[in-house]
Design a protein around this motif. Structure first.
Motif, PDB file in Angstrom:
ATOM      1  N   UNK A   1      -5.982  10.455   1.576  1.00  0.00           N
ATOM      2  CA  UNK A   1      -6.660   9.344   2.257  1.00  0.00           C
ATOM      3  C   UNK A   1      -7.925   8.830   1.461  1.00  0.00           C
ATOM      4  N   UNK A   2      -8.492   9.644   0.803  1.00  0.00           N
ATOM      5  CA  UNK A   2      -9.750   9.210   0.259  1.00  0.00           C
ATOM      6  C   UNK A   2      -9.720   8.449  -1.053  1.00  0.00           C
ATOM      7  N   UNK A   3      -8.323   8.566  -1.483  1.00  0.00           N
ATOM      8  CA  UNK A   3      -7.771   7.813  -2.568  1.00  0.00           C
ATOM      9  C   UNK A   3      -7.321   6.471  -2.332  1.00  0.00           C
ATOM     10  N   UNK A   4      -7.399   6.356  -1.039  1.00  0.00           N
ATOM     11  CA  UNK A   4      -6.876   4.896  -0.496  1.00  0.00           C
ATOM     12  C   UNK A   4      -5.402   4.941   0.016  1.00  0.00           C
ATOM     13  N   UNK A   5      -4.520   6.050  -0.015  1.00  0.00           N
ATOM     14  CA  UNK A   5      -3.248   6.020   0.576  1.00  0.00           C
ATOM     15  C   UNK A   5      -3.124   6.004   1.964  1.00  0.00           C
ATOM     16  N   UNK A   6      -2.245   5.581   2.673  1.00  0.00           N
ATOM     17  CA  UNK A   6      -1.728   5.990   4.102  1.00  0.00           C
ATOM     18  C   UNK A   6      -0.902   7.198   3.936  1.00  0.00           C
ATOM     19  N   UNK A   7      -1.419   8.255   4.753  1.00  0.00           N
ATOM     20  CA  UNK A   7      -0.764   9.507   4.903  1.00  0.00           C
ATOM     21  C   UNK A   7      -0.315   9.761   6.217  1.00  0.00           C
ATOM     22  N   UNK A   8       1.195  10.024   6.337  1.00  0.00           N
ATOM     23  CA  UNK A   8       1.700  10.451   7.820  1.00  0.00           C
ATOM     24  C   UNK A   8       1.927  11.841   7.476  1.00  0.00           C
ATOM     25  N   UNK A   9       1.187  12.571   8.544  1.00  0.00           N
ATOM     26  CA  UNK A   9       1.421  14.070   8.375  1.00  0.00           C
ATOM     27  C   UNK A   9       2.477  14.539   9.247  1.00  0.00           C
TER      28      UNK A   9
ATOM     29  N   UNK B   1      -3.978  16.150   2.233  1.00  0.00           N
ATOM     30  CA  UNK B   1      -3.764  14.739   3.059  1.00  0.00           C
ATOM     31  C   UNK B   1      -4.982  14.028   3.220  1.00  0.00           C
ATOM     32  N   UNK B   2      -6.129  14.903   3.300  1.00  0.00           N
ATOM     33  CA  UNK B   2      -7.375  14.266   3.390  1.00  0.00           C
ATOM     34  C   UNK B   2      -7.721  13.437   1.830  1.00  0.00           C
TER      35      UNK B   2
ATOM     36  N   UNK C   1      -3.353  20.003   4.813  1.00  0.00           N
ATOM     37  CA  UNK C   1      -4.397  18.934   5.451  1.00  0.00           C
ATOM     38  C   UNK C   1      -5.393  18.509   4.303  1.00  0.00           C
TER      39      UNK C   1
ATOM     40  N   UNK D   1       0.656  -1.332   0.006  1.00  0.00           N
ATOM     41  CA  UNK D   1      -0.157  -0.086  -0.161  1.00  0.00           C
ATOM     42  C   UNK D   1       0.982   1.044  -0.026  1.00  0.00           C
ATOM     43  N   UNK D   2       0.557   2.335  -1.128  1.00  0.00           N
ATOM     44  CA  UNK D   2       1.317   3.389  -1.020  1.00  0.00           C
ATOM     45  C   UNK D   2       1.392   4.143   0.080  1.00  0.00           C
ATOM     46  N   UNK D   3       2.363   4.554   0.723  1.00  0.00           N
ATOM     47  CA  UNK D   3       2.608   5.457   1.977  1.00  0.00           C
ATOM     48  C   UNK D   3       2.997   6.835   1.464  1.00  0.00           C
TER      49      UNK D   3
END
Lengths: 320, 137
Positions: free
Chosen positions: B31-39, B27-28, B24, B6-8
Motif C-alpha cells: 500500500x505504501x508503495x502505491x499499489x492497490x492491495x486486496x486482502x 499488504x501495508x 498484513x 495501477x497495479x493491483x
C-alpha cells in the motif's frame, strides 16, 4: 472494446472484471464501452450500504448476500475502501468478510479504491454499477467507505440506502445528522446486543419522527432494524424492509428504473458533465506546464493565487 | 481519465494457517508503495483465491504460508490460474518455506519465494521489477 461489452452482457467474469478495471484506470475507449453498455442497464435493484468505519457494513453485506442467494437471486457487490492520500495505494479489506461467496457463480464481488482523482469515486462506482447491472445481476450492493461527503453522492445511485450505526456512538449520530440521515431509507442498529442500543433506537426514532409531516403526505418513513449481523440476526428483517421500500418506490414512482426519473438523470448527467469539464481543463493545464509555472510564481511571491486561478481557467473555458 | 494502469495485488492466506500478521505487514508495505492491495483473509482454498483474483483483476498474487502445506497450495494456485486462462497473473510466495522446497516451487511456476528475514523493501521492489499490468482482454 466491442467484444468486451458483448461478453459483459453474456456475464463473462473476466470481461466484467476487466471493464471495471478500465473504468477505474480511465483507459481511453472506456467511454465508448459505457455508451454501448447503457442500453443493457436498468434492470438491477441497487442497494447502498453506508455508515462509519467498523460498524459492520461488510459483515451485513455478506449476510445479505447469503439471504438473497437462498431466494435464488444473483448479487453483485462493490466494496469501496479509501486510497492513501500519501502513496496512492490502498488496502481493500472488505472482501475478507465476503470471501465465502467467492466460488458462488451467482455472486460477483469487486473491491474498489476511492482513488481521489477528479472526483472519480462517484463516477467510477456508478459506472461499475452499470457493468454489474448489464451482466445481469438481480441485486447490486454498494458498500461505501466510512461516512464522509462522498457517500451522499454514492447513494444517489441506489434505489434503497441502508445506514448502519452501532450503539454508544452518540457523537457519530450527531455527525451524520446533517447529510447522511436525510438519505437513509432504512436504519440498522448493528451490534445491538451492546449497551445503549435502546438509547440509539430512541435517538434515531426521534430524528425520524421530526419529519412527521412528510410521512403524512405519503413520504417513506425510514424503519429502524436492530441487528447482530455477525450472528445473522435481524438480516432477514433488513431485507424485508428493502422489499417494502422497493414496493413503495414502484407504487409512488411507477418505475423502478431510475434512469427514467428526471431527478436522477439530472444528477447523473450533471456529475458526468462536471467530471468531464474538470478532466479536460485540468488535463490541459498539467500537460502545458502552466499549472506548475503558476505554483512557482505564487511560491516566489510574484502572484496571488486568485489571479493565477483566473489566468489559468478563464482562457480555457471558451466554448469551441 | 488518467489512462494509467495501477497495479493491483492480492495478498492471500491459503490453507489452515491461522497467522496473518506477516501477510498484513506485507499488504501495508505494498500500500505504501502505491499499489492497490486486496486482502482475502485467512483459511482460503486455492480455488477461492483464484476466483477472487479473477474477479478483482489483480496483476499479482502474493501467497503467505507458515503452516507447511506450501508444496501443495502454491503449485495448485498456479495450476488453477492456468485452467482459467489467467496465468498472466504473477504468483509469488512467502513464509516459513525450507530452502530445499524452493526449486520445486519455482519449477511449478511460483516466480519468487521470500523467506523469513527478507527486508520489506526487497519484497516491494520485486513487484516494481517483475510485475506488469495484465495484458489487454
Amino acid at each position: 472494446m466491442n467484444d468486451l461489452v458483448e461478453n459483459v452482457v453474456k456475464g463473462d467474469i473476466r470481461a466484467v472484471a476487466r471493464l471495471i478495471r478500465d473504468i477505474d484506470d480511465g483507459i481511453p475507449g472506456v467511454r465508448e464501452a459505457l455508451k454501448a453498455l447503457y442500453p443493457h442497464t436498468g434492470k438491477a435493484y441497487v442497494l447502498g450500504i453506508t455508515g462509519s468505519p467498523g460498524v459492520g457494513k461488510s459483515t451485513l453485506v455478506d449476510q445479505m448476500v447469503s439471504h438473497l442467494r437462498r431466494k435464488e437471486k444473483t448479487v453483485g457487490v462493490l466494496a469501496v475502501d479509501p486510497t492513501s492520500p500519501f502513496s496512492g495505494g490502498a488496502i481493500l479489506g472488505d472482501r475478507v468478510r465476503m470471501q465465502r461467496h467467492s466460488l458462488d457463480e451467482g455472486v460477483f464481488i469487486r473491491s474498489m479504491a476511492t482513488r481521489g482523482h477528479f472526483g472519480g469515486l462517484t463516477q467510477s462506482t456508478r459506472s461499475a454499477i452499470d457493468v454489474l447491472d448489464a451482466m445481469g445481476k438481480d441485486y447490486i450492493i454498494v458498500e461505501t467507505v466510512g461516512v464522509g461527503q462522498d457517500e451522499v453522492d454514492v447513494v444517489k445511485s441506489a434505489h434503497t440506502t441502508v445506514i448502519v450505526v452501532i450503539p454508544g456512538m452518540g457523537d457519530d449520530i450527531q455527525a451524520i445528522k446533517a447529510g447522511i440521515l436525510e438519505v437513509g431509507d432504512i436504519f440498522v442498529i448493528n451490534k445491538a446486543d451492546r449497551e445503549g442500543s435502546d438509547k440509539t433506537l430512541s435517538d434515531l426514532r426521534l430524528m425520524i419522527d421530526m419529519d412527521q409531516k412528510k410521512y403524512e403526505d405519503g413520504g417513506w418513513k425510514p424503519p429502524i432494524v436492530k441487528a447482530q449481523a455477525v450472528f445473522d440476526k435481524g438480516v432477514e428483517e433488513v431485507l424485508e424492509e428493502v422489499e417494502k421500500h422497493r414496493a413503495y418506490l414502484l407504487e409512488t414512482q411507477g418505475e423502478i428504473d431510475f434512469r427514467r426519473s428526471p431527478k436522477r438523470v439530472r444528477e447523473e448527467l450533471m456529475d458526468l458533465v462536471k467530471n468531464r469539464v474538470i478532466e479536460e481543463v485540468l488535463g490541459k493545464l498539467t500537460e502545458t506546464g502552466d499549472f506548475d509555472a503558476a505554483v512557482e510564481a505564487i511560491a516566489r511571491g510574484e502572484k496571488d493565487p486568485y489571479s493565477a486561478c483566473d489566468e489559468l481557467v478563464l482562457p480555457r473555458l471558451e466554448i469551441h | 481519465m488518467t489512462g494509467k494502469r495501477r497495479i493491483r495485488i492480492m495478498v492471500a492466506k491459503p490453507g489452515l494457517d491461522g497467522h496473518d500478521r506477516g501477510a498484513r505487514i506485507i499488504a501495508r508495505a505494498y500500500r505504501d508503495a502505491g499499489y492497490e492491495v486486496v486482502y482475502t483473509g485467512l483459511h482460503q482454498t486455492p480455488e477461492e483465491i483464484v476466483e477472487a483474483a479473477i474477479q478483482e483483476d489483480v496483476d499479482m498474487i502474493g501467497l503467505s504460508s507458515l503452516a507447511g502445506a506450501h508444496n501443495y497450495l502454491f503449485p495448485r494456485t498456479v495450476e488453477l490460474l492456468k485452467e482459467k486462462g489467467a496465468d498472466d497473473i504473477v504468483v509469488c510466495g512467502g513464509g516459513i518455506i525450507p530452502d530445499e522446497d524452493i526449486p520445486t516451487l519455482k519449477a511449478a511456476g511460483i516466480r519468487e519465494i521470500f523467506t523469513p528475514g527478507t527486508p520489506l523493501d526487497v519484497i516491494v521492489k520485486w513487484v516494481a521489477d517483475n510485475v506488469e499490468p495484465r495484458g489487454e482482454y
